[in-house]
Design an enzyme around this catalytic site. Sequence first.
Site, PDB file in Angstrom:
ATOM      1  N   GLU A 239       0.936  -1.689   0.129  1.00  0.00           N
ATOM      2  CA  GLU A 239       0.206  -0.047   0.343  1.00  0.00           C
ATOM      3  C   GLU A 239       1.128   1.063   0.089  1.00  0.00           C
ATOM      4  OE1 GLU A 239      -4.003  -0.692   2.088  1.00  0.00           O
ATOM      5  OE2 GLU A 239      -3.154   0.614   2.975  1.00  0.00           O
TER       6      GLU A 239
ATOM      7  N   HIS B  85       8.713 -26.235  -0.809  1.00  0.00           N
ATOM      8  CA  HIS B  85       8.612 -27.692  -1.453  1.00  0.00           C
ATOM      9  C   HIS B  85       6.657 -27.090  -2.049  1.00  0.00           C
ATOM     10  CE1 HIS B  85      10.790 -30.270   1.067  1.00  0.00           C
ATOM     11  NE2 HIS B  85      11.157 -29.230   2.021  1.00  0.00           N
TER      12      HIS B  85
ATOM     13  N   LYS C  89     -13.930  -0.859  -4.038  1.00  0.00           N
ATOM     14  CA  LYS C  89     -15.195  -0.476  -2.711  1.00  0.00           C
ATOM     15  C   LYS C  89     -16.516   0.788  -3.691  1.00  0.00           C
ATOM     16  CE  LYS C  89     -12.396   0.812   1.315  1.00  0.00           C
ATOM     17  NZ  LYS C  89     -11.665   1.519   2.094  1.00  0.00           N
TER      18      LYS C  89
HETATM   19  O1  PA5 Z   1      -4.529   0.972   5.382  1.00  0.00           O
HETATM   20  C1  PA5 Z   1      -4.568   1.361   5.326  1.00  0.00           C
HETATM   21  O2  PA5 Z   1      -5.344   2.778   5.101  1.00  0.00           O
HETATM   22  C2  PA5 Z   1      -6.166   0.488   5.358  1.00  0.00           C
HETATM   23  O3  PA5 Z   1      -5.527  -1.159   5.392  1.00  0.00           O
HETATM   24  C3  PA5 Z   1      -7.337   0.427   6.291  1.00  0.00           C
HETATM   25  O4  PA5 Z   1      -6.287  -0.279   7.715  1.00  0.00           O
HETATM   26  C4  PA5 Z   1      -8.639  -0.581   5.814  1.00  0.00           C
HETATM   27  O5  PA5 Z   1      -9.250  -0.135   5.233  1.00  0.00           O
HETATM   28  C5  PA5 Z   1     -10.141  -1.047   7.047  1.00  0.00           C
HETATM   29  O6  PA5 Z   1     -10.011   0.918   7.529  1.00  0.00           O
HETATM   30  P1  PA5 Z   1     -10.529   1.187   8.662  1.00  0.00           P
HETATM   31  O7  PA5 Z   1      -9.786   1.612  10.050  1.00  0.00           O
HETATM   32  O8  PA5 Z   1     -11.179   2.540   7.911  1.00  0.00           O
HETATM   33  O9  PA5 Z   1     -12.003   0.144   8.812  1.00  0.00           O
END
Ligand code: PA5
Length: 453
Positions: A287, A308, A422
Amino acid sequence: MSDHSATRIRIDYGNTLDALDSKALDAALGRVRDAQSVLQQRSGPGSEFLGWVDLPAQARDALQPVQDTAERIRSQADVLIVIGIGGSYLGARAVIEALRPPFDSAGTQVLYAGHHIDGGYLRGLMDACADRRVALNVISKSGTTTEPALAFRVLRQWMEERYGRQEAAARIYATTDAQRGALRRVADEEGYTTFVIPDDVGGRFSVLTPVGLLPIAASGIDVAALLDGAVAMRETALLDDADRNPALRYAQLRDALYRSGKHIEVLASFHPPLTYVAEWWKQLFGESEGKDGKGIFPAAVSNTTDLHSMGQYIQDGERRLFETFLFSESVGTDIEVPSAVEDTDGLNFLAGSRFAEVNADALRGTALAHHEGGVPNATILLPGITPASIGALLYFFETAVALGGYALGVNPFDQPGVEAYKRNMFALLRKPGFEETRERLLARLSGNESISG
Ligand code: PA5
């Protein structure tokens, strides 16, 4: 933290050097040093999300409410169900699975929900917990993420049916934004105990906030020692001497390897308890760096198991990989290979060796074989798998990815790409406001070709 050896991380990178000439290494060092200045001066993109930099010491000073609540959870529940996804779940799971002894069922067990949309899993989880005392920790910074919100809707009703609304409220803990979001509203209305995710800490950097600390403490792990480890690594990770700063060295090697055409990094742990550390690492690096058409693709394997299966590809497949091994130089509990009177399995040559020694030679053999196969590799060596060393490792990776992202020229602290799925999902599910997108998607879907057999 007086015992520095408990948090010292070493990198052995000899197996990368023939893939990189000194000019490439120097240029990479220049870029990550520049990135370090940008980070320290808070002058880069995403600088409003640098709360994680000073978090370890701050969290250590403000630990008491987390510890008190964890103690309450431990006295009221056999199972704590943590509801969250991505950054609101992976850090806690990484630390808990690394540090809780495997198969240990003593104390409060932590189970997980809200990290996918599978009704059978959720049904099975409720059935498995039917005769056990349960508490919930629902974690969402935005308070609106679909997966955890759906799981919480189901589990909240289940808790209220089981315990009544008032007792359920005393067993539900919410970790969310200080003011915003649906979860904050529900928590305030129902009187749940709440913890705040700081505005300046992004989800994937939030493991050392109550997001991670509360479930980790509830599982019985020493969170003060975890934070001590991160505090110690913070001092090291600020140094601009790459010979004394493994985070800087790791960032330098990754940057140089990426620019030499090695676009895939495989994190290969030799300890099953670190499997979820690798899952957390994948999110942190994927990310943070994967954007603007750039970034190393982070993959992970768990060895020797995956030697393996994926071992074939790594040894012999397309050569765009480099590998980072994760290995602990000492293990807590170990077993000696027994000798056998009749050596029918032919393993008496190992009699008297400890499993840790066998594992170490498996690592050495693998590193040499993959290097010969054209996969440059480095090894991150942990002094042990302890709260302090894991705390140090988390902070080490956080710093390295921030340096790597800036060196790459991206904002390491945003994640615009996670919104696309989303939007489509909401449109297909008929969420109000997404009508136009829905029409467009349906037209595309009607043109899809498929076969069945
Ligand atoms: O790193 C990030 O921003 C995402 O992985 C969020 O943590 C994840 O989508 C969960 O988001 P939220 O804490 O708003 O539910």
